[in-house]
Write a protein that holds these residues in place. Structure first.
Motif, mmCIF file in Angstrom:
data_model
loop_
_atom_site.group_PDB
_atom_site.id
_atom_site.type_symbol
_atom_site.label_atom_id
_atom_site.label_comp_id
_atom_site.label_asym_id
_atom_site.label_seq_id
_atom_site.Cartn_x
_atom_site.Cartn_y
_atom_site.Cartn_z
ATOM 1 N N ALA A 56 4.491 -22.940 3.967
ATOM 2 C CA ALA A 56 4.568 -24.389 3.763
ATOM 3 C C ALA A 56 5.970 -24.950 4.021
ATOM 4 C CB ALA A 56 4.118 -24.742 2.352
ATOM 5 N N ILE A 57 6.936 -24.062 4.279
ATOM 6 C CA ILE A 57 8.297 -24.528 4.586
ATOM 7 C C ILE A 57 8.260 -25.277 5.915
ATOM 8 C CG2 ILE A 57 10.671 -23.820 5.123
ATOM 9 C CD1 ILE A 57 10.202 -21.385 3.266
ATOM 10 N N GLY A 58 8.840 -26.459 5.900
ATOM 11 C CA GLY A 58 8.835 -27.299 7.094
ATOM 12 C C GLY A 58 7.626 -28.218 7.166
ATOM 13 N N VAL A 59 6.647 -27.982 6.307
ATOM 14 C CA VAL A 59 5.449 -28.823 6.273
ATOM 15 C C VAL A 59 5.439 -29.632 4.979
ATOM 16 C CG1 VAL A 59 2.928 -28.867 6.363
ATOM 17 C CG2 VAL A 59 4.192 -27.126 7.645
ATOM 18 N N ILE A 60 5.439 -28.931 3.850
ATOM 19 C CA ILE A 60 5.466 -29.578 2.535
ATOM 20 C C ILE A 60 6.797 -29.296 1.841
ATOM 21 C CG2 ILE A 60 4.367 -29.743 0.271
ATOM 22 C CD1 ILE A 60 1.784 -28.745 1.570
ATOM 23 N N LEU A 61 7.278 -28.085 2.023
ATOM 24 C CA LEU A 61 8.513 -27.648 1.373
ATOM 25 C C LEU A 61 9.667 -27.668 2.365
ATOM 26 C CD1 LEU A 61 7.008 -24.589 -0.516
ATOM 27 C CD2 LEU A 61 7.314 -26.932 -1.369
ATOM 28 N N GLU A 62 10.877 -27.816 1.836
ATOM 29 C CA GLU A 62 12.038 -27.916 2.717
ATOM 30 C C GLU A 62 12.733 -26.584 2.968
ATOM 31 O OE1 GLU A 62 14.611 -30.998 1.277
ATOM 32 O OE2 GLU A 62 13.164 -32.555 1.805
ATOM 33 N N ASN A 63 12.635 -25.635 2.017
ATOM 34 C CA ASN A 63 13.400 -24.397 2.182
ATOM 35 C C ASN A 63 12.819 -23.278 1.310
ATOM 36 O OD1 ASN A 63 14.490 -24.817 -0.523
ATOM 37 N ND2 ASN A 63 15.846 -26.341 0.407
ATOM 38 N N GLU A 64 13.436 -22.109 1.419
ATOM 39 C CA GLU A 64 12.961 -20.944 0.664
ATOM 40 C C GLU A 64 13.131 -21.111 -0.838
ATOM 41 O OE1 GLU A 64 14.488 -17.208 2.073
ATOM 42 O OE2 GLU A 64 13.942 -17.667 4.145
ATOM 43 N N LYS A 65 14.152 -21.825 -1.254
ATOM 44 C CA LYS A 65 14.370 -22.080 -2.681
ATOM 45 C C LYS A 65 13.173 -22.832 -3.263
ATOM 46 C CE LYS A 65 17.878 -24.036 -5.765
ATOM 47 N NZ LYS A 65 19.164 -24.756 -5.786
ATOM 48 N N GLU A 66 12.741 -23.874 -2.575
ATOM 49 C CA GLU A 66 11.564 -24.617 -3.035
ATOM 50 C C GLU A 66 10.331 -23.724 -3.019
ATOM 51 O OE1 GLU A 66 12.903 -29.111 -1.646
ATOM 52 O OE2 GLU A 66 11.039 -28.271 -0.865
ATOM 53 N N ALA A 67 10.210 -22.885 -2.005
ATOM 54 C CA ALA A 67 9.062 -21.981 -1.921
ATOM 55 C C ALA A 67 9.023 -21.045 -3.125
ATOM 56 C CB ALA A 67 9.104 -21.186 -0.617
ATOM 57 N N ARG A 68 10.170 -20.502 -3.510
ATOM 58 C CA ARG A 68 10.223 -19.609 -4.677
ATOM 59 C C ARG A 68 9.830 -20.357 -5.955
ATOM 60 N NH1 ARG A 68 14.859 -17.991 -2.104
ATOM 61 N NH2 ARG A 68 16.178 -19.177 -3.528
ATOM 62 N N LEU A 69 10.284 -21.588 -6.082
ATOM 63 C CA LEU A 69 9.969 -22.379 -7.281
ATOM 64 C C LEU A 69 8.479 -22.703 -7.369
ATOM 65 C CD1 LEU A 69 13.052 -24.714 -7.090
ATOM 66 C CD2 LEU A 69 12.582 -23.113 -8.947
ATOM 67 N N ILE A 70 7.882 -23.074 -6.256
ATOM 68 C CA ILE A 70 6.444 -23.389 -6.245
ATOM 69 C C ILE A 70 5.631 -22.115 -6.448
ATOM 70 C CG2 ILE A 70 4.531 -24.334 -4.890
ATOM 71 C CD1 ILE A 70 6.661 -26.380 -6.025
ATOM 72 N N ALA A 71 6.085 -21.018 -5.884
ATOM 73 C CA ALA A 71 5.398 -19.742 -6.118
ATOM 74 C C ALA A 71 5.411 -19.397 -7.602
ATOM 75 C CB ALA A 71 6.057 -18.627 -5.293
ATOM 76 N N ALA A 72 6.508 -19.699 -8.279
ATOM 77 C CA ALA A 72 6.593 -19.432 -9.721
ATOM 78 C C ALA A 72 5.601 -20.289 -10.499
ATOM 79 C CB ALA A 72 8.017 -19.667 -10.220
ATOM 80 N N VAL A 73 5.408 -21.524 -10.079
ATOM 81 C CA VAL A 73 4.419 -22.399 -10.729
ATOM 82 C C VAL A 73 3.019 -21.809 -10.541
ATOM 83 C CG1 VAL A 73 3.332 -24.689 -10.712
ATOM 84 C CG2 VAL A 73 5.827 -24.487 -10.462
ATOM 85 N N CYS A 74 2.713 -21.418 -9.330
ATOM 86 C CA CYS A 74 1.393 -20.842 -9.042
ATOM 87 C C CYS A 74 1.177 -19.540 -9.813
ATOM 88 C CB CYS A 74 1.240 -20.618 -7.539
ATOM 89 S SG CYS A 74 1.213 -22.161 -6.593
ATOM 90 N N THR A 75 2.209 -18.721 -9.897
ATOM 91 C CA THR A 75 2.105 -17.471 -10.660
ATOM 92 C C THR A 75 1.856 -17.759 -12.139
ATOM 93 O OG1 THR A 75 3.501 -16.274 -9.099
ATOM 94 C CG2 THR A 75 3.350 -15.372 -11.330
ATOM 95 N N ALA A 76 2.548 -18.755 -12.684
ATOM 96 C CA ALA A 76 2.337 -19.112 -14.094
ATOM 97 C C ALA A 76 0.896 -19.554 -14.336
ATOM 98 C CB ALA A 76 3.323 -20.198 -14.510
ATOM 99 N N ILE A 77 0.348 -20.316 -13.407
ATOM 100 C CA ILE A 77 -1.056 -20.747 -13.533
ATOM 101 C C ILE A 77 -1.989 -19.546 -13.423
ATOM 102 C CG2 ILE A 77 -2.898 -22.084 -12.418
ATOM 103 C CD1 ILE A 77 -0.702 -24.171 -11.707
#
Length: 122
Positions: A56-77
């Motif tokens: 999703a980087i370049g589409v919804i997310l801007e960088n790997e940092k954002e990707a890691r943060l969103i992955a953490a949200v999904c993992t928590a769910i």
């Protein structure tokens, strides 16, 4: 899609919103319906965010940092679902022992992403 992501994070990060909208069905102006299920569908079904966040980087997310943060949200769910299954009510999820992890992950992601947007627009 990015605005929908930010809205989803705001909703997951706010216990007050969850109580008002998801449990009491007292929606903000312009919102006809909202629930935890809506957040899950956005992250897990409507986008690739839960499956392959880096895609999703370049589409919804801007960088790997954002990707890691969103992955953490999904993992928590996912951890909530592993412990409690997928058939509980929003109120039961919100009151579960694992829910604080979802709120914390969403709060951190929202904070970092919105701060990055502000600093990049200055």
């Amino acid at each position: 899609m990015r605005e929908k992501l930010l809205e989803t994070l705001r909703n997951l990060a706010s216990r007050e919103y969850q109580q008002k909208a998801w449990i009491n069905h007292n929606y903000p102006a312009g919102v006809l319906y909202d629930s935890f299920d809506e957040a899950v569908h956005f992250l897990f079904d409507d986008t690739i965010l839960a499956e392959n966040t880096n895609a999703a980087i370049g589409v919804i997310l801007e960088n790997e940092k954002e990707a890691r943060l969103i992955a953490a949200v999904c993992t928590a769910i996912e951890q909530v679902f592993e412990v409690h299954g997928t058939e509980m009510s929003d109120e039961e999820y919100i009151n579960s022992s694992k829910w604080a992890n979802v709120v914390e992950a969403a709060s951190l992601a929202l904070q970092v992403i919105t701060n990055e947007q502000i600093s990049s627009s200055v």
